[in-house]
Design a protein around this motif. Structure first.
Motif, PDB file in Angstrom:
ATOM      1  N   LEU A  32      -2.783  25.488   8.083  1.00 44.27           N
ATOM      2  CA  LEU A  32      -0.879  26.191   7.710  1.00 44.27           C
ATOM      3  C   LEU A  32      -0.354  24.705   8.746  1.00 44.27           C
ATOM      4  O   LEU A  32      -1.186  24.529   9.859  1.00 44.27           O
ATOM      5  CB  LEU A  32      -1.071  26.954   7.921  1.00 44.27           C
ATOM      6  CG  LEU A  32      -1.602  28.517   7.250  1.00 44.27           C
ATOM      7  CD1 LEU A  32      -1.221  29.476   8.008  1.00 44.27           C
ATOM      8  CD2 LEU A  32      -0.863  28.108   5.747  1.00 44.27           C
ATOM      9  N   ARG A  33       1.024  24.957   8.463  1.00 47.63           N
ATOM     10  CA  ARG A  33       2.114  23.759   8.732  1.00 47.63           C
ATOM     11  C   ARG A  33       3.463  24.835   8.684  1.00 47.63           C
ATOM     12  O   ARG A  33       3.837  24.834   7.891  1.00 47.63           O
ATOM     13  CB  ARG A  33       1.978  23.059   7.943  1.00 47.63           C
ATOM     14  CG  ARG A  33       3.734  22.160   8.837  1.00 47.63           C
ATOM     15  CD  ARG A  33       3.603  20.818   7.853  1.00 47.63           C
ATOM     16  NE  ARG A  33       4.888  19.978   8.529  1.00 47.63           N
ATOM     17  CZ  ARG A  33       5.193  19.248   9.388  1.00 47.63           C
ATOM     18  NH1 ARG A  33       3.464  18.872   9.416  1.00 47.63           N
ATOM     19  NH2 ARG A  33       6.071  18.486   8.958  1.00 47.63           N
ATOM     20  N   LEU A  34       3.860  25.289  10.119  1.00 47.09           N
ATOM     21  CA  LEU A  34       4.860  26.085  10.129  1.00 47.09           C
ATOM     22  C   LEU A  34       6.190  25.325  10.335  1.00 47.09           C
ATOM     23  O   LEU A  34       5.930  23.894  10.916  1.00 47.09           O
ATOM     24  CB  LEU A  34       4.873  27.153  11.118  1.00 47.09           C
ATOM     25  CG  LEU A  34       3.584  28.011  11.612  1.00 47.09           C
ATOM     26  CD1 LEU A  34       4.218  28.721  12.739  1.00 47.09           C
ATOM     27  CD2 LEU A  34       3.559  28.524  10.286  1.00 47.09           C
ATOM     28  N   SER A  35       7.605  25.896   9.870  1.00 50.33           N
ATOM     29  CA  SER A  35       8.713  24.874   9.883  1.00 50.33           C
ATOM     30  C   SER A  35       9.969  25.504  10.318  1.00 50.33           C
ATOM     31  O   SER A  35       9.918  26.513  10.112  1.00 50.33           O
ATOM     32  CB  SER A  35       8.608  24.010   8.583  1.00 50.33           C
ATOM     33  OG  SER A  35       7.918  23.116   7.986  1.00 50.33           O
ATOM     34  N   CYS A  36      10.558  24.901  11.131  1.00 51.10           N
ATOM     35  CA  CYS A  36      11.679  25.625  11.506  1.00 51.10           C
ATOM     36  C   CYS A  36      12.558  24.868  11.697  1.00 51.10           C
ATOM     37  O   CYS A  36      12.911  23.251  11.934  1.00 51.10           O
ATOM     38  CB  CYS A  36      11.465  26.465  12.897  1.00 51.10           C
ATOM     39  SG  CYS A  36      12.941  26.739  13.499  1.00 51.10           S
ATOM     40  N   ALA A  37      14.485  25.019  10.543  1.00 55.37           N
ATOM     41  CA  ALA A  37      15.365  24.077  11.156  1.00 55.37           C
ATOM     42  C   ALA A  37      16.414  25.014  11.410  1.00 55.37           C
ATOM     43  O   ALA A  37      16.565  26.242  11.348  1.00 55.37           O
ATOM     44  CB  ALA A  37      15.928  23.723   9.140  1.00 55.37           C
ATOM     45  N   ALA A  38      16.925  24.501  12.572  1.00 54.46           N
ATOM     46  CA  ALA A  38      18.164  24.788  13.421  1.00 54.46           C
ATOM     47  C   ALA A  38      19.656  24.462  12.291  1.00 54.46           C
ATOM     48  O   ALA A  38      19.140  23.477  12.501  1.00 54.46           O
ATOM     49  CB  ALA A  38      18.539  24.641  14.482  1.00 54.46           C
ATOM     50  N   GLN A  94      28.371  29.849  13.781  1.00 53.26           N
ATOM     51  CA  GLN A  94      26.792  30.580  14.084  1.00 53.26           C
ATOM     52  C   GLN A  94      26.018  29.984  13.601  1.00 53.26           C
ATOM     53  O   GLN A  94      25.897  29.148  13.207  1.00 53.26           O
ATOM     54  CB  GLN A  94      26.773  31.603  12.407  1.00 53.26           C
ATOM     55  CG  GLN A  94      26.174  33.270  12.767  1.00 53.26           C
ATOM     56  CD  GLN A  94      26.054  33.818  13.314  1.00 53.26           C
ATOM     57  OE1 GLN A  94      27.376  33.935  13.876  1.00 53.26           O
ATOM     58  NE2 GLN A  94      25.071  34.423  13.523  1.00 53.26           N
ATOM     59  N   VAL A  95      24.759  30.021  14.754  1.00 50.96           N
ATOM     60  CA  VAL A  95      23.455  29.344  15.322  1.00 50.96           C
ATOM     61  C   VAL A  95      22.571  30.409  14.175  1.00 50.96           C
ATOM     62  O   VAL A  95      22.667  31.249  14.370  1.00 50.96           O
ATOM     63  CB  VAL A  95      23.226  29.087  16.746  1.00 50.96           C
ATOM     64  CG1 VAL A  95      21.726  28.325  16.436  1.00 50.96           C
ATOM     65  CG2 VAL A  95      24.124  27.857  16.757  1.00 50.96           C
ATOM     66  N   GLN A  96      21.527  29.603  13.844  1.00 52.93           N
ATOM     67  CA  GLN A  96      20.642  29.963  13.221  1.00 52.93           C
ATOM     68  C   GLN A  96      19.379  29.324  12.884  1.00 52.93           C
ATOM     69  O   GLN A  96      19.517  28.275  12.953  1.00 52.93           O
ATOM     70  CB  GLN A  96      21.305  30.583  11.731  1.00 52.93           C
ATOM     71  CG  GLN A  96      21.045  31.186  11.326  1.00 52.93           C
ATOM     72  CD  GLN A  96      21.864  31.925   9.672  1.00 52.93           C
ATOM     73  OE1 GLN A  96      21.983  30.964   8.588  1.00 52.93           O
ATOM     74  NE2 GLN A  96      21.912  33.432   9.609  1.00 52.93           N
ATOM     75  N   LEU A  97      18.303  30.073  13.240  1.00 51.77           N
ATOM     76  CA  LEU A  97      16.846  28.911  13.097  1.00 51.77           C
ATOM     77  C   LEU A  97      16.040  29.702  11.900  1.00 51.77           C
ATOM     78  O   LEU A  97      15.972  30.883  11.643  1.00 51.77           O
ATOM     79  CB  LEU A  97      15.795  29.500  14.246  1.00 51.77           C
ATOM     80  CG  LEU A  97      16.556  28.722  16.004  1.00 51.77           C
ATOM     81  CD1 LEU A  97      15.677  29.708  16.742  1.00 51.77           C
ATOM     82  CD2 LEU A  97      16.953  27.246  15.457  1.00 51.77           C
ATOM     83  N   VAL A  98      15.858  28.624  10.423  1.00 50.07           N
ATOM     84  CA  VAL A  98      15.635  29.488  10.129  1.00 50.07           C
ATOM     85  C   VAL A  98      13.593  29.114   9.615  1.00 50.07           C
ATOM     86  O   VAL A  98      13.586  27.872   9.773  1.00 50.07           O
ATOM     87  CB  VAL A  98      16.387  28.720   7.931  1.00 50.07           C
ATOM     88  CG1 VAL A  98      15.346  29.078   7.150  1.00 50.07           C
ATOM     89  CG2 VAL A  98      17.162  29.934   8.674  1.00 50.07           C
TER      90      VAL A  98
END
Length: 117
Positions: free
Chosen positions: A18-24, A1-5
């Motif tokens: 602003l700073r956006l972050s995303c972790a897979a 199961q792959v997720q992007l948060v």
């Protein structure tokens, strides 16, 4: 199961940052490219910026010189400076991910960015 948060959205005044972050996470063999799209109310989802695993970037003309995309393996960041009210939108993390021998497009849940005038 792959997720992007995703994380990092919020409310900011015109000219702010602003700073956006995303972790897979998940069963990932490779990610190429990874990046951000946005969707404002009543408008179609549009590209903000993407980055390949080799570090090549592509960004919308409307954000060039203000937004910077960067990447660290399975994490992608969007540094947004000099924000304008027209940047207000839901920002979605995007990744084209290799799972075993096939590639799939994945999207995060979206994070709201609101720029007040």
């Amino acid at each position: 199961q792959v997720q992007l948060v995703e994380s990092g959205g919020g409310l900011v005044q015109t000219g702010g940052s602003l700073r956006l972050s995303c972790a897979a996470s998940g069963s990932i063999f490779g990610i190429n490219p990874m990046g951000w799209y946005r969707q404002a109310p009543g408008k179609q989802r549009e590209l903000v910026a993407t980055i390949t695993d080799a570090g090549y970037t592509n960004s919308a003309d409307s954000v060039k010189g203000r937004f910077t995309i960067s990447r660290d393996n399975a994490k992608v960041y969007l540094q947004m400076n000099s924000l304008k009210p027209e940047d207000t939108a839901v920002y979605y993390c995007y990744a084209h991910i290799l799972v075993f021998a096939s590639g799939y497009d994945y999207w995060g849940q979206g994070t709201q960015v609101t720029v007040s005038s």
